[in-house]
Design a protein around this motif. Structure first.
Motif, PDB file in Angstrom:
ATOM      1  N   VAL A   5       0.824  -1.209   0.000  1.00 51.64           N
ATOM      2  CA  VAL A   5       0.000   0.000   0.000  1.00 51.64           C
ATOM      3  C   VAL A   5       0.859   1.261   0.000  1.00 51.64           C
ATOM      4  CG1 VAL A   5      -1.768   1.295   1.258  1.00 51.64           C
ATOM      5  CG2 VAL A   5      -1.901  -1.195   1.144  1.00 51.64           C
ATOM      6  N   CYS A   6       1.711   1.417   1.016  1.00 50.51           N
ATOM      7  CA  CYS A   6       2.510   2.647   1.119  1.00 50.51           C
ATOM      8  C   CYS A   6       3.910   2.503   0.534  1.00 50.51           C
ATOM      9  CB  CYS A   6       2.596   3.113   2.566  1.00 50.51           C
ATOM     10  SG  CYS A   6       3.651   2.089   3.630  1.00 50.51           S
ATOM     11  N   ARG A   7       4.358   1.265   0.389  1.00 49.00           N
ATOM     12  CA  ARG A   7       5.690   0.967  -0.159  1.00 49.00           C
ATOM     13  C   ARG A   7       6.834   1.654   0.602  1.00 49.00           C
ATOM     14  NH1 ARG A   7       4.009  -1.728  -4.544  1.00 49.00           N
ATOM     15  NH2 ARG A   7       2.319  -0.917  -5.783  1.00 49.00           N
ATOM     16  N   LYS A   8       6.635   1.880   1.914  1.00 45.39           N
ATOM     17  CA  LYS A   8       7.634   2.598   2.703  1.00 45.39           C
ATOM     18  C   LYS A   8       8.511   1.706   3.559  1.00 45.39           C
ATOM     19  CE  LYS A   8       5.289   6.985   2.794  1.00 45.39           C
ATOM     20  NZ  LYS A   8       4.695   8.037   3.619  1.00 45.39           N
ATOM     21  N   GLU A   9       8.011   0.542   3.972  1.00 40.62           N
ATOM     22  CA  GLU A   9       8.828  -0.305   4.834  1.00 40.62           C
ATOM     23  C   GLU A   9       8.445  -1.765   4.696  1.00 40.62           C
ATOM     24  OE1 GLU A   9       7.909  -0.843   9.267  1.00 40.62           O
ATOM     25  OE2 GLU A   9       7.365   1.244   8.864  1.00 40.62           O
ATOM     26  N   PRO A  10       9.343  -2.653   5.136  1.00 41.58           N
ATOM     27  CA  PRO A  10       9.037  -4.090   5.084  1.00 41.58           C
ATOM     28  C   PRO A  10       7.901  -4.432   6.046  1.00 41.58           C
ATOM     29  CG  PRO A  10      11.379  -3.715   5.472  1.00 41.58           C
ATOM     30  CD  PRO A  10      10.693  -2.390   5.588  1.00 41.58           C
ATOM     31  N   ARG A  54       3.957  -1.177   9.712  1.00 40.66           N
ATOM     32  CA  ARG A  54       3.978  -0.300  10.882  1.00 40.66           C
ATOM     33  C   ARG A  54       3.825   1.166  10.506  1.00 40.66           C
ATOM     34  NH1 ARG A  54       8.523  -2.636  14.890  1.00 40.66           N
ATOM     35  NH2 ARG A  54       9.629  -3.449  13.093  1.00 40.66           N
ATOM     36  N   THR A  55       3.959   1.495   9.239  1.00 44.65           N
ATOM     37  CA  THR A  55       3.806   2.884   8.793  1.00 44.65           C
ATOM     38  C   THR A  55       2.345   3.232   8.539  1.00 44.65           C
ATOM     39  OG1 THR A  55       6.004   2.900   7.807  1.00 44.65           O
ATOM     40  CG2 THR A  55       4.457   4.554   7.007  1.00 44.65           C
ATOM     41  N   CYS A  56       1.669   2.456   7.693  1.00 47.28           N
ATOM     42  CA  CYS A  56       0.291   2.804   7.318  1.00 47.28           C
ATOM     43  C   CYS A  56      -0.764   1.913   7.974  1.00 47.28           C
ATOM     44  CB  CYS A  56       0.139   2.767   5.802  1.00 47.28           C
ATOM     45  SG  CYS A  56       0.129   1.105   5.085  1.00 47.28           S
TER      46      CYS A  56
END
Length: 84
Positions: A5-10, A54-56
């Motif tokens: 979804v956000c492609r920011k973290e594993p 954990r981000t989104c």
């Protein structure tokens, strides 16, 4: 795997436990070591493994399985003969 979804973290795998016998512990996240201990203490409970960002906060159920002692403690007593 990176969050789709956000492609920011594993993604992080989290194991959640549920079961009537768990009472206040039901609905809590547990480590592999805690699951191993709990599987010897409780008759039956379900583990839901969820991948979480954990981000989104996106999450997805990966696996579910049942742990516990159900059926392990019910060994039939050995029959004795009259000579014993």
């Amino acid at each position: 795997m990176t969050c789709p979804v956000c492609r920011k973290e594993p993604l992080t795998l989290v194991s959640w436990v549920y079961g009537e016998e768990l009472k206040h512990a039901a609905g809590s996240a547990r480590t592999a070591d805690e699951l191993a201990r709990m599987s010897n203490l409780y008759e039956e409970f379900t583990v839901y493994v969820v991948e979480v960002c954990r981000t989104c906060s996106w999450n997805h159920l990966v696996q579910s399985y049942v742990l516990g002692t159900r059926g392990l403690k019910t060994q039939k007593p050995r029959r004795r003969t009259a000579a014993e």
